[in-house]
Design a protein around this motif. Structure first.
Motif, PDB file in Angstrom:
ATOM      1  N   ALA A  12      29.883  29.814 -48.965  1.00 55.73           N
ATOM      2  CA  ALA A  12      31.197  30.340 -48.552  1.00 55.73           C
ATOM      3  C   ALA A  12      31.079  31.228 -47.319  1.00 55.73           C
ATOM      4  O   ALA A  12      30.144  32.029 -47.206  1.00 55.73           O
ATOM      5  CB  ALA A  12      31.788  31.155 -49.708  1.00 55.73           C
ATOM      6  N   SER A  13      32.017  31.047 -46.401  1.00 52.58           N
ATOM      7  CA  SER A  13      32.113  31.896 -45.196  1.00 52.58           C
ATOM      8  C   SER A  13      30.875  31.871 -44.299  1.00 52.58           C
ATOM      9  O   SER A  13      30.573  32.861 -43.636  1.00 52.58           O
ATOM     10  CB  SER A  13      32.405  33.358 -45.570  1.00 52.58           C
ATOM     11  OG  SER A  13      33.553  33.436 -46.338  1.00 52.58           O
ATOM     12  N   SER A  14      30.165  30.741 -44.287  1.00 53.45           N
ATOM     13  CA  SER A  14      28.994  30.671 -43.401  1.00 53.45           C
ATOM     14  C   SER A  14      29.394  30.192 -42.006  1.00 53.45           C
ATOM     15  O   SER A  14      28.535  30.005 -41.149  1.00 53.45           O
ATOM     16  CB  SER A  14      27.906  29.775 -43.996  1.00 53.45           C
ATOM     17  OG  SER A  14      28.422  28.493 -44.273  1.00 53.45           O
ATOM     18  N   GLY A  15      30.682  29.940 -41.796  1.00 56.03           N
ATOM     19  CA  GLY A  15      31.163  29.548 -40.471  1.00 56.03           C
ATOM     20  C   GLY A  15      31.321  28.042 -40.307  1.00 56.03           C
ATOM     21  O   GLY A  15      31.597  27.556 -39.209  1.00 56.03           O
ATOM     22  N   LYS A  16      31.186  27.297 -41.409  1.00 55.28           N
ATOM     23  CA  LYS A  16      31.229  25.829 -41.339  1.00 55.28           C
ATOM     24  C   LYS A  16      32.491  25.302 -40.671  1.00 55.28           C
ATOM     25  O   LYS A  16      32.429  24.492 -39.758  1.00 55.28           O
ATOM     26  CB  LYS A  16      31.149  25.204 -42.748  1.00 55.28           C
ATOM     27  CG  LYS A  16      29.955  25.579 -43.550  1.00 55.28           C
ATOM     28  CD  LYS A  16      29.973  24.912 -44.916  1.00 55.28           C
ATOM     29  CE  LYS A  16      31.118  25.316 -45.807  1.00 55.28           C
ATOM     30  NZ  LYS A  16      31.106  26.694 -46.277  1.00 55.28           N
ATOM     31  N   SER A  17      33.646  25.770 -41.172  1.00 56.01           N
ATOM     32  CA  SER A  17      34.884  25.160 -40.677  1.00 56.01           C
ATOM     33  C   SER A  17      35.166  25.564 -39.229  1.00 56.01           C
ATOM     34  O   SER A  17      35.597  24.719 -38.432  1.00 56.01           O
ATOM     35  CB  SER A  17      36.063  25.475 -41.589  1.00 56.01           C
ATOM     36  OG  SER A  17      36.308  26.837 -41.582  1.00 56.01           O
ATOM     37  N   THR A  18      34.868  26.807 -38.875  1.00 56.89           N
ATOM     38  CA  THR A  18      35.094  27.249 -37.488  1.00 56.89           C
ATOM     39  C   THR A  18      34.275  26.373 -36.542  1.00 56.89           C
ATOM     40  O   THR A  18      34.784  25.844 -35.542  1.00 56.89           O
ATOM     41  CB  THR A  18      34.638  28.724 -37.333  1.00 56.89           C
ATOM     42  OG1 THR A  18      35.251  29.479 -38.353  1.00 56.89           O
ATOM     43  CG2 THR A  18      34.986  29.279 -35.985  1.00 56.89           C
ATOM     44  N   VAL A  19      33.006  26.211 -36.887  1.00 63.64           N
ATOM     45  CA  VAL A  19      32.090  25.442 -36.049  1.00 63.64           C
ATOM     46  C   VAL A  19      32.490  23.955 -36.029  1.00 63.64           C
ATOM     47  O   VAL A  19      32.546  23.320 -34.970  1.00 63.64           O
ATOM     48  CB  VAL A  19      30.643  25.644 -36.588  1.00 63.64           C
ATOM     49  CG1 VAL A  19      29.698  24.616 -36.038  1.00 63.64           C
ATOM     50  CG2 VAL A  19      30.160  27.050 -36.298  1.00 63.64           C
ATOM     51  N   ALA A  20      32.796  23.423 -37.203  1.00 61.08           N
ATOM     52  CA  ALA A  20      33.133  21.996 -37.297  1.00 61.08           C
ATOM     53  C   ALA A  20      34.385  21.651 -36.492  1.00 61.08           C
ATOM     54  O   ALA A  20      34.445  20.603 -35.829  1.00 61.08           O
ATOM     55  CB  ALA A  20      33.319  21.594 -38.763  1.00 61.08           C
ATOM     56  N   LYS A  21      35.372  22.555 -36.516  1.00 61.44           N
ATOM     57  CA  LYS A  21      36.618  22.295 -35.764  1.00 61.44           C
ATOM     58  C   LYS A  21      36.335  22.239 -34.263  1.00 61.44           C
ATOM     59  O   LYS A  21      36.871  21.372 -33.565  1.00 61.44           O
ATOM     60  CB  LYS A  21      37.627  23.424 -36.025  1.00 61.44           C
ATOM     61  CG  LYS A  21      38.421  23.233 -37.289  1.00 61.44           C
ATOM     62  CD  LYS A  21      39.390  24.400 -37.462  1.00 61.44           C
ATOM     63  CE  LYS A  21      39.662  24.629 -38.919  1.00 61.44           C
ATOM     64  NZ  LYS A  21      40.121  25.972 -39.239  1.00 61.44           N
ATOM     65  N   ILE A  22      35.501  23.141 -33.784  1.00 61.97           N
ATOM     66  CA  ILE A  22      35.203  23.166 -32.339  1.00 61.97           C
ATOM     67  C   ILE A  22      34.427  21.907 -31.943  1.00 61.97           C
ATOM     68  O   ILE A  22      34.734  21.265 -30.933  1.00 61.97           O
ATOM     69  CB  ILE A  22      34.395  24.441 -31.967  1.00 61.97           C
ATOM     70  CG1 ILE A  22      35.204  25.698 -32.301  1.00 61.97           C
ATOM     71  CG2 ILE A  22      34.008  24.427 -30.490  1.00 61.97           C
ATOM     72  CD1 ILE A  22      34.456  27.004 -32.133  1.00 61.97           C
ATOM     73  N   ILE A  23      33.465  21.525 -32.770  1.00 59.92           N
ATOM     74  CA  ILE A  23      32.674  20.330 -32.438  1.00 59.92           C
ATOM     75  C   ILE A  23      33.553  19.076 -32.482  1.00 59.92           C
ATOM     76  O   ILE A  23      33.421  18.177 -31.654  1.00 59.92           O
ATOM     77  CB  ILE A  23      31.461  20.204 -33.374  1.00 59.92           C
ATOM     78  CG1 ILE A  23      30.536  21.396 -33.096  1.00 59.92           C
ATOM     79  CG2 ILE A  23      30.712  18.895 -33.166  1.00 59.92           C
ATOM     80  CD1 ILE A  23      29.385  21.511 -34.022  1.00 59.92           C
ATOM     81  N   ALA A  24      34.473  19.042 -33.461  1.00 56.45           N
ATOM     82  CA  ALA A  24      35.381  17.886 -33.557  1.00 56.45           C
ATOM     83  C   ALA A  24      36.143  17.715 -32.240  1.00 56.45           C
ATOM     84  O   ALA A  24      36.265  16.600 -31.718  1.00 56.45           O
ATOM     85  CB  ALA A  24      36.350  18.083 -34.716  1.00 56.45           C
ATOM     86  N   LYS A  25      36.628  18.815 -31.690  1.00 56.03           N
ATOM     87  CA  LYS A  25      37.374  18.763 -30.424  1.00 56.03           C
ATOM     88  C   LYS A  25      36.477  18.308 -29.291  1.00 56.03           C
ATOM     89  O   LYS A  25      36.828  17.411 -28.520  1.00 56.03           O
ATOM     90  CB  LYS A  25      37.908  20.157 -30.094  1.00 56.03           C
ATOM     91  CG  LYS A  25      39.355  20.297 -30.438  1.00 56.03           C
ATOM     92  CD  LYS A  25      40.029  21.380 -29.612  1.00 56.03           C
ATOM     93  CE  LYS A  25      41.465  21.517 -30.098  1.00 56.03           C
ATOM     94  NZ  LYS A  25      41.813  22.874 -30.445  1.00 56.03           N
ATOM     95  N   LYS A  26      35.295  18.919 -29.216  1.00 55.44           N
ATOM     96  CA  LYS A  26      34.388  18.621 -28.101  1.00 55.44           C
ATOM     97  C   LYS A  26      33.913  17.168 -28.117  1.00 55.44           C
ATOM     98  O   LYS A  26      33.785  16.538 -27.090  1.00 55.44           O
ATOM     99  CB  LYS A  26      33.156  19.524 -28.180  1.00 55.44           C
ATOM    100  CG  LYS A  26      33.421  20.944 -27.744  1.00 55.44           C
ATOM    101  CD  LYS A  26      32.103  21.672 -27.615  1.00 55.44           C
ATOM    102  CE  LYS A  26      32.257  22.839 -26.662  1.00 55.44           C
ATOM    103  NZ  LYS A  26      30.987  23.400 -26.274  1.00 55.44           N
ATOM    104  N   LEU A  27      33.634  16.640 -29.309  1.00 58.88           N
ATOM    105  CA  LEU A  27      33.072  15.287 -29.399  1.00 58.88           C
ATOM    106  C   LEU A  27      34.127  14.243 -29.778  1.00 58.88           C
ATOM    107  O   LEU A  27      33.794  13.088 -30.030  1.00 58.88           O
ATOM    108  CB  LEU A  27      31.922  15.242 -30.407  1.00 58.88           C
ATOM    109  CG  LEU A  27      30.733  16.179 -30.148  1.00 58.88           C
ATOM    110  CD1 LEU A  27      29.643  15.946 -31.184  1.00 58.88           C
ATOM    111  CD2 LEU A  27      30.160  15.974 -28.756  1.00 58.88           C
TER     112      LEU A  27
END
Ligand code: DC
Length: 221
Positions: A12-27
């Motif tokens: 929980a709260s390890s930053g998964k969703s924040t990071v995943a959302k940014i990568i989704a946009k970039k890639l």
């Protein structure tokens, strides 16, 4: 659009969703927040005072979970009710591990998650993506950070949302949820053997994103 499938797991709260959302946009990938699905089911169960997985799943058929991408981010729906904000409330957060441990609930949601991933070009975050949902994912990341660091991030987020929380309580709740999620019988939170461990304690989001992006770019599909 890339056909890569990326699995991001971690506590929980390890930053998964924040990071995943940014990568989704970039890639240019589809992002799927599987935690939001377990939260939506929990909200439904609490709202209707249901405990039995079969009763919850029957209701879920009438009010299926769906996502809608908007300029402001991803919205989560149960039937036609927008539950994006309500599934983040503390009542849901505290109860979610209980419903996420139910075998029949997991089977139904994993099935849905695999259907989303069928086409490829997807990044999913959760607890069992690399181990159970997408064991064939092209890239698996296991994100961790100390409980203290995760509680600090959540505390900061809450302040920004105008929610006042007690730091020690937050820390205890995060540790409790980790313990429940890692020790359950059905698909416990654990690092897949072929997942890359990234400890984000003391790292900012940008450097975590850069590391994962670099790993994704090294994979030729
Ligand atoms: O990522 P999150 O905190 O929003 O997830 C909410 C809960 O859902 C979490 O306590 C564990 C559960 N979960 C799970 O069991 N499997 C997943 N793939 C995602 C979340």
């Amino acid at each position: 659009m890339s056909k890569i499938t990326i699995a991001i797991d971690g506590p929980a709260s390890s930053g998964k969703s924040t990071v995943a959302k940014i990568i989704a946009k970039k890639l240019n990938l589809i992002y799927l927040d599987t935690g939001a699905m377990y939260r939506a089911v929990t909200f439904l169960a609490l709202k209707h005072h249901l405990e039995s997985p079969s009763a919850i799943l029957t209701l879920l058929q009438e009010q299926p979970i769906s996502f809608q991408n908007t300029a402001d981010g991803q919205l989560v729906f149960l039937g036609n009710q927008d539950v994006t904000l309500v599934i983040r409330e503390n009542e849901v957060t505290k109860a979610v591990s209980k419903f996420a441990a139910m075998k029949a609930i997991r089977e139904a949601l994993v099935d849905l998650q695999r259907r989303y991933a069928n086409q490829g070009g997807v990044i999913m975050d959760g607890r069992d993506i690399g181990t159970v949902v997408l064991p064939q994912a092209d890239l698996k990341i296991f994100l961790v950070a100390s409980v203290d660091e995760r509680a600090k991030r959540r505390y900061q987020e809450n302040i920004e949302k105008g929610i006042s929380t007690d730091f020690e309580t937050l820390k205890q709740e995060i540790a409790k949820r980790d313990q429940l999620d890692s020790t359950r019988v059905e698909s416990p939170l654990k690092q897949a053997e072929d997942a890359i461990l990234l400890d984000t304690t003391g790292l900012d989001i940008e450097s975590v994103v850069n590391q994962i992006e670099k790993l994704a770019n090294e994979i030729n599909l």
